[in-house]
Write an enzyme that holds these catalytic residues in place. Structure first.
Site, PDB file in Angstrom:
ATOM      1  N   ASP A  35     -14.822  -7.315 -40.520  1.00 36.82           N
ATOM      2  CA  ASP A  35     -14.599  -6.890 -39.141  1.00 36.82           C
ATOM      3  C   ASP A  35     -15.868  -7.047 -38.307  1.00 36.82           C
ATOM      4  OD1 ASP A  35     -13.757  -3.649 -37.587  1.00 36.82           O
ATOM      5  OD2 ASP A  35     -13.802  -5.715 -36.816  1.00 36.82           O
ATOM      6  N   ASP A 219     -13.844 -10.660 -32.274  1.00 35.45           N
ATOM      7  CA  ASP A 219     -13.558  -9.564 -33.200  1.00 35.45           C
ATOM      8  C   ASP A 219     -12.561  -9.966 -34.289  1.00 35.45           C
ATOM      9  OD1 ASP A 219     -12.388  -6.101 -32.759  1.00 35.45           O
ATOM     10  OD2 ASP A 219     -13.015  -7.258 -34.511  1.00 35.45           O
TER      11      ASP A 219
HETATM   12  C1  LIG Z   1      -8.496  -1.682 -28.867  1.00 33.04           C
HETATM   13  C2  LIG Z   1      -7.558  -2.049 -29.957  1.00 33.04           C
HETATM   14  C3  LIG Z   1      -7.872  -2.655 -31.162  1.00 33.04           C
HETATM   15  C4  LIG Z   1      -9.204  -3.038 -31.553  1.00 33.04           C
HETATM   16  O1  LIG Z   1      -9.440  -3.523 -32.630  1.00 33.04           O
HETATM   17  C5  LIG Z   1      -6.668  -2.830 -31.881  1.00 33.04           C
HETATM   18  C6  LIG Z   1      -6.475  -3.399 -33.207  1.00 33.04           C
HETATM   19  N1  LIG Z   1      -5.788  -4.516 -33.463  1.00 33.04           N
HETATM   20  N2  LIG Z   1      -5.789  -4.691 -34.810  1.00 33.04           N
HETATM   21  C7  LIG Z   1      -6.466  -3.678 -35.357  1.00 33.04           C
HETATM   22  C8  LIG Z   1      -6.765  -3.333 -36.682  1.00 33.04           C
HETATM   23  C9  LIG Z   1      -6.456  -3.881 -37.939  1.00 33.04           C
HETATM   24  C10 LIG Z   1      -5.709  -5.148 -38.190  1.00 33.04           C
HETATM   25  N3  LIG Z   1      -4.288  -4.846 -38.392  1.00 33.04           N
HETATM   26  C11 LIG Z   1      -3.433  -4.912 -37.353  1.00 33.04           C
HETATM   27  C12 LIG Z   1      -2.091  -4.702 -37.625  1.00 33.04           C
HETATM   28  C13 LIG Z   1      -0.957  -4.714 -36.820  1.00 33.04           C
HETATM   29  C14 LIG Z   1      -0.954  -4.999 -35.342  1.00 33.04           C
HETATM   30  N4  LIG Z   1       0.117  -4.457 -37.589  1.00 33.04           N
HETATM   31  C15 LIG Z   1       1.519  -4.395 -37.111  1.00 33.04           C
HETATM   32  C16 LIG Z   1      -0.248  -4.269 -38.864  1.00 33.04           C
HETATM   33  C17 LIG Z   1       0.689  -3.974 -39.988  1.00 33.04           C
HETATM   34  C18 LIG Z   1      -1.647  -4.419 -38.923  1.00 33.04           C
HETATM   35  C19 LIG Z   1      -2.611  -4.358 -39.926  1.00 33.04           C
HETATM   36 CL1  LIG Z   1      -2.181  -4.021 -41.547  1.00 33.04          CL
HETATM   37  N5  LIG Z   1      -3.888  -4.572 -39.670  1.00 33.04           N
HETATM   38  N6  LIG Z   1      -6.996  -3.073 -38.880  1.00 33.04           N
HETATM   39  C20 LIG Z   1      -6.892  -3.290 -40.334  1.00 33.04           C
HETATM   40  C21 LIG Z   1      -7.670  -2.051 -38.296  1.00 33.04           C
HETATM   41  C22 LIG Z   1      -8.394  -0.979 -39.002  1.00 33.04           C
HETATM   42  C23 LIG Z   1      -7.548  -2.171 -36.903  1.00 33.04           C
HETATM   43  C24 LIG Z   1      -7.991  -1.407 -35.795  1.00 33.04           C
HETATM   44  N7  LIG Z   1      -7.678  -1.751 -34.544  1.00 33.04           N
HETATM   45  N8  LIG Z   1      -6.930  -2.856 -34.366  1.00 33.04           N
HETATM   46  C25 LIG Z   1      -5.669  -2.305 -31.098  1.00 33.04           C
HETATM   47  C26 LIG Z   1      -4.214  -2.270 -31.454  1.00 33.04           C
HETATM   48  N9  LIG Z   1      -6.222  -1.856 -29.952  1.00 33.04           N
HETATM   49  C27 LIG Z   1      -5.485  -1.249 -28.830  1.00 33.04           C
END
Ligand SMILES: Cc1c(C=O)c(-c2nnc3c4c(C[n+]5cc6c(C)n(C)c(C)c6c(Cl)n5)n(C)c(C)c4cnn23)c(C)n1C
Length: 329
Positions: A35, A219
């Protein structure tokens, strides 16, 4: 010295990318999510509540002859999707792609939020952001890459993420054969802990780039491409069936749509994300409604060039020169 590790999409939507990391002596191999949007290396461990750790590979410091407790140190982190984790800290040898850092801070989780409990495909994250973003207190720790940089042939790493196929993270060298285009470099701003940069313009469907700059972060830990509403609207105005779906909290469209490409300028190069990379996945198994890879950043406060954008390029994270390189794949 160099390192080279394969990385694989976790599921059919390329939601996250999984890379094997060896920790301790003898090696304990864990599947971790690299990450560039954070700066902590943390893992599910023997200290994670059994109910939370069920289904996860875990790290046991007590089984590693090289593990040492970093007494008095704790950590706590919250991510963009509101997921979180916290715990205490050990140091141990951490090997990625054949390159070992002897005394790496390994943050052991004593608490993990539901999203992490449910995501049994990963056992934690490897933060590849700038050290200033590390969340260990009272003394912040260095990232694995920061510890490795001075011994690597060059203080840089590259991300080659791919749609539904194996990609790579390379450390200390650039394999230019991974890209079709020339690498364009632009200054990276690490002051917030992220790999910040400015794209010089964008276009939809292969039109000429405009000169509307976009400042954001590169990212690898974010799935989507998150940009301002005006750009999101300009893109989806070209998609007949596109509409905002409240329950999905994003723009959806008929999976049969032939999506336009999206291009952005960076470092004098143009990176074009093909339409099929912008169709992320059906909203449910077997649905004919699909979720867009480009979504709004308006309620986040920063623009995020996540995996959807990174998949179109070979990206060079050049710490030595504080710059980002982008080349079309
Ligand atoms: C400001 C921000 C983000 C900044 O980062 C963000 C985001 N977007 N993907 C991830 C992340 C992920 C990647 N990720 C996304 C996933 C989605 C969209 N779905 C349906 C699944 C099952 C996911 C998994 Cl297993 N893994 N991981 C592992 C972590 C700890 C995340 C944290 N935030 N994140 C979102 C949704 N937003 C609003």
């Amino acid at each position: 010295q160099t390192g080279s590790a394969n990385t694989n999409p976790s599921d059919s939507a390329d939601d996250e990318y999984i890379t094997s990391v060896s920790i301790g002596t003898p090696a304990q191999v864990l599947p971790l999510d690299f990450d560039t949007g954070s700066s902590d290396l943390w893992v599910f461990s023997s200290e994670t509540p059994k109910s939370s750790a069920s289904g996860h590979v875990t790290y046991s410091p007590s089984k590693s002859s090289t593990a040492k407790k970093l007494s008095g140190s704790t950590w706590s982190i919250k991510y963009g999707d509101k997921s979180s984790s916290s715990g205490d800290v050990y140091t141990d040898v951490v090997t990625i792609g054949g390159f070992s850092v002897k005394t790496q801070a390994v943050e052991s989780a004593t608490k993990v939020s539901t999203q992490f409990v449910q995501d049994t495909l990963i056992s934690g994250l490897v933060g590849l952001g700038f050290d200033i973003g590390n969340q260990v207190s009272p003394r912040p720790q260095k990232t694995w890459f920061s510890n490795a940089a001075s011994s690597l042939a060059e203080p840089l790493f590259t991300a080659d993420l791919r749609h539904q196929e194996t990609g790579s993270y390379n450390f200390g060298f650039i394999d230019t054969s991974l890209a079709k285009g020339t690498i364009g470099y632009t200054p990276a701003d690490g002051s917030e802990g992220y790999w910040g940069f400015t794209a010089t313009g964008y276009s939809v469907g292969g039109a000429k780039l405009n000169r509307n700059s976009i400042t954001g972060i590169a990212d690898t830990g974010t799935t989507l491409l998150l940009l301002p509403d005006n750009i999101v609207d300009a893109y989806y105005n070209n998609v007949e069936s596109a509409e905002y779906d409240d329950s999905q909290e994003g723009v959806v469209f008929d999976c049969s749509e032939d999506l336009p490409s999206f291009s952005f300028g960076v470092g004098g190069q143009t990176i074009t994300i093909s339409g099929d990379l912008l169709n992320l996945t059906p909203i449910e198994e077997g649905s004919s409604t699909c979720f867009g890879g480009l979504q709004s950043s308006s309620d986040i406060g920063t623009n995020i060039f996540g995996d959807v954008a990174l998949k179109a390029a070979l990206v060079v994270f050049d710490l030595g020169n504080e710059r980002l390189g982008w080349a079309q794949k």
